[in-house]
Scaffold this motif. Structure first.
Motif, PDB file in Angstrom:
ATOM      1  N   CYS A  99      -0.028  -3.204  -9.554  1.00 53.15           N
ATOM      2  CA  CYS A  99       1.183  -3.311  -9.650  1.00 53.15           C
ATOM      3  C   CYS A  99       1.649  -4.855 -10.264  1.00 53.15           C
ATOM      4  CB  CYS A  99       1.700  -3.538  -8.223  1.00 53.15           C
ATOM      5  SG  CYS A  99       0.774  -4.882  -7.286  1.00 53.15           S
ATOM      6  N   ARG A 154       6.922  -2.280  -8.284  1.00 59.35           N
ATOM      7  CA  ARG A 154       6.014  -1.180  -8.657  1.00 59.35           C
ATOM      8  C   ARG A 154       6.173  -1.124 -10.272  1.00 59.35           C
ATOM      9  NH1 ARG A 154       7.119   4.596  -9.965  1.00 59.35           N
ATOM     10  NH2 ARG A 154       9.436   3.995  -9.653  1.00 59.35           N
ATOM     11  N   ASP A 157       0.767  -1.203   0.045  1.00 54.60           N
ATOM     12  CA  ASP A 157      -0.162  -0.065  -0.189  1.00 54.60           C
ATOM     13  C   ASP A 157       0.845   1.075   0.059  1.00 54.60           C
ATOM     14  OD1 ASP A 157      -2.363  -1.562  -0.144  1.00 54.60           O
ATOM     15  OD2 ASP A 157      -2.521  -1.584   2.111  1.00 54.60           O
ATOM     16  N   GLN A 158       1.871   1.345   0.612  1.00 52.91           N
ATOM     17  CA  GLN A 158       2.760   2.351   0.831  1.00 52.91           C
ATOM     18  C   GLN A 158       3.752   2.482  -0.116  1.00 52.91           C
ATOM     19  OE1 GLN A 158       4.270   2.353   5.113  1.00 52.91           O
ATOM     20  NE2 GLN A 158       2.094   2.651   5.859  1.00 52.91           N
ATOM     21  N   LYS A 188       1.929   0.153  -4.236  1.00 55.54           N
ATOM     22  CA  LYS A 188       0.618   0.858  -4.662  1.00 55.54           C
ATOM     23  C   LYS A 188      -0.057  -0.099  -5.916  1.00 55.54           C
ATOM     24  CE  LYS A 188       2.007   5.462  -3.440  1.00 55.54           C
ATOM     25  NZ  LYS A 188       2.007   5.126  -2.064  1.00 55.54           N
ATOM     26  N   PHE A 189      -1.291   0.096  -6.075  1.00 56.55           N
ATOM     27  CA  PHE A 189      -1.515  -0.752  -7.122  1.00 56.55           C
ATOM     28  C   PHE A 189      -2.332   0.344  -8.105  1.00 56.55           C
ATOM     29  CE2 PHE A 189      -3.128  -2.965  -3.521  1.00 56.55           C
ATOM     30  CZ  PHE A 189      -2.871  -4.404  -3.840  1.00 56.55           C
ATOM     31  N   ASN A 245      -5.734  -4.744  -7.403  1.00 55.09           N
ATOM     32  CA  ASN A 245      -6.154  -4.521  -5.997  1.00 55.09           C
ATOM     33  C   ASN A 245      -5.899  -5.830  -5.077  1.00 55.09           C
ATOM     34  OD1 ASN A 245      -8.371  -6.924  -6.296  1.00 55.09           O
ATOM     35  ND2 ASN A 245      -9.117  -5.094  -7.635  1.00 55.09           N
ATOM     36  N   ARG A 246      -6.121  -5.543  -3.829  1.00 55.70           N
ATOM     37  CA  ARG A 246      -5.755  -6.827  -2.890  1.00 55.70           C
ATOM     38  C   ARG A 246      -6.236  -8.192  -3.287  1.00 55.70           C
ATOM     39  NH1 ARG A 246      -4.593  -6.600   3.554  1.00 55.70           N
ATOM     40  NH2 ARG A 246      -4.520  -8.653   3.829  1.00 55.70           N
TER      41      ARG A 246
END
Length: 394
Positions: free
Chosen positions: A155, A200, A148-149, A152-153, A178-179
């Protein structure tokens, strides 16, 4: 020339291009495959011999023995040139014993495998000051927090061992948005017992992909090099090149040459870079350790890497050369480029006007050659057969 050239893998145009680049210079070429099926590369008029070997993975011991037995019958050690990553992995595993019978650029076991392993390559690049996309390993602490940090999506989920991943999933990586998609990709990889990393995505369209193609002599010094810019890939965005142009980019030499020399590399290598659309910074994406898809383009602009390899290993040095101008010539894999164009337009990433404007540049064809047409007809027959099978299944 007493030394033959043994080319592993001729069911793809890399093997075909390698055979042509050697055969046109009078080298006795030996096309080796594990089957006669779809080996259109071996249909070249420059093929001197065709051999069927045991499958390199299904019966590795028999495959290695086959190569050794063949070399023992020759009057001089053959030059061994793999044209697929899977062959390269097997050669690396048995490098010491194969070097007793064949001429091979590398003399350090494990160097091919390390360079092809995405996780090892990332570490080597960072240790030598070469930028790579931010990466998180699956077993790291606070994994999802780092996704998340830092990542990021969307990815990408990439394999550490590309040949095994491609063999299983028929793609180079998973792109996740997404997750939930990330968890599914990780589960699929785990079920297949394949190690992956999460990276990334460097911003920029496919024309932000570049290559540094180089030959390093037995002193691990770059003697020949060409730089290229990709324009279209298939599958789009994360696939193999289908339309790529030669373009002189000296910065790629400044990054790539010192890195390969520090690695004590010998022979041919291709570094793929992506230029960040926001910062202009070049990131190392991967290293291709065997002859590249773009080989015919490199040959057409004046640098014949298979011949350079053969000449050096047989004691005949080729004068250094770099292409330091823009030739406007492009590599074109017509069949898959048509599929790519369809998908680019469907995704709104290209227009018909952009595509049509690109098709009039002088080309280095992946397969077609007026002086050696048979492989193209063989390939057309293969594609035609696939279309017929699809129609009959409907």
């Amino acid at each position: 020339m007493n030394n033959k050239a043994v080319i592993l893998g001729c069911n793809y145009y890399i093997g075909l291009s390698t055979i042509r680049c050697l055969g046109i210079n009078g080298v006795h070429t030996v096309a080796v495959d594990y089957s006669n099926k779809h080996t259109y590369g071996a249909d070249s008029k420059y093929t001197s011999e065709r051999l069927i070997a045991p499958h390199y993975k299904e019966d590795t011991a028999a495959f290695i023995q086959f190569l050794k037995d063949y070399a023992r019958k020759q009057s001089a050690p053959p030059v061994l040139i793999p044209c697929h990553d899977s062959y390269l992995e097997v050669i690396d595993e048995h490098l010491s014993e194969l070097r007793e019978h064949y001429l091979i650029p590398q003399d350090e076991p494990g160097i091919y495998t390390n360079m092809m392993n995405k996780e090892v390559l990332q570490r080597l690049a960072l240790e030598n000051g070469v930028a790579v996309p931010e990466t998180v390993r699956v077993d790291e602490n606070n994994f999802y927090e780092k996704i998340d940090q830092i990542i990021k999506f969307p990815c990408i989920v990439k394999p550490t061992d590309s040949p095994s991943f491609v063999a299983k999933f028929r793609r180079k990586l998973f792109k996740v948005h997404n997750r939930a998609e990330l968890e599914q990709a990780l589960a699929d990889a785990q079920e297949a017992n394949l190690e992956v990393i999460v990276q990334r995505i460097i911003p920029g369209f496919d024309d932000h992909m570049y290559t540094f193609d180089a030959y390093l002599n037995q002193d691990s010094k770059v003697t020949h090099w060409v730089t290229c810019q990709k324009f279209r890939q298939y599958p789009i965005n994360f696939g193999a090149s289908v339309y790529t142009g030669q373009k002189y980019v000296p910065e790629l030499f400044e990054i790539g040459a010192p890195f390969l020399e520090k690695m004590k590399w010998k022979g041919f290598a291709e570094i793929e870079f992506k230029k960040d659309a926001e910062t202009g910074k070049f990131y190392l994406i991967e290293v291709n350790c065997r002859i590249t898809n773009l080989n015919n383009l490199l040959y057409k602009v004046g640098v014949n890497f298979p011949w350079i390899t053969y000449q050096e290993l047989t004691g005949n040095i080729v004068p250094p050369k770099a292409v330091k101008e823009n030739t406007n010539r492009v590599f074109w894999y017509g069949y898959e480029d048509m599929l790519a164009i369809r998908d680019y337009i469907k995704a709104g990433q290209l227009t018909w006007k952009q595509v049509l404007g690109s098709l009039f540049k002088p080309k280095a064809y992946a397969i077609w050659d007026w002086k050696d047409p048979k492989p193209a007809f063989s390939y057309a027959s293969i594609i035609g057969g696939k279309f017929m099978n699809k129609l009959l299944r409907r």
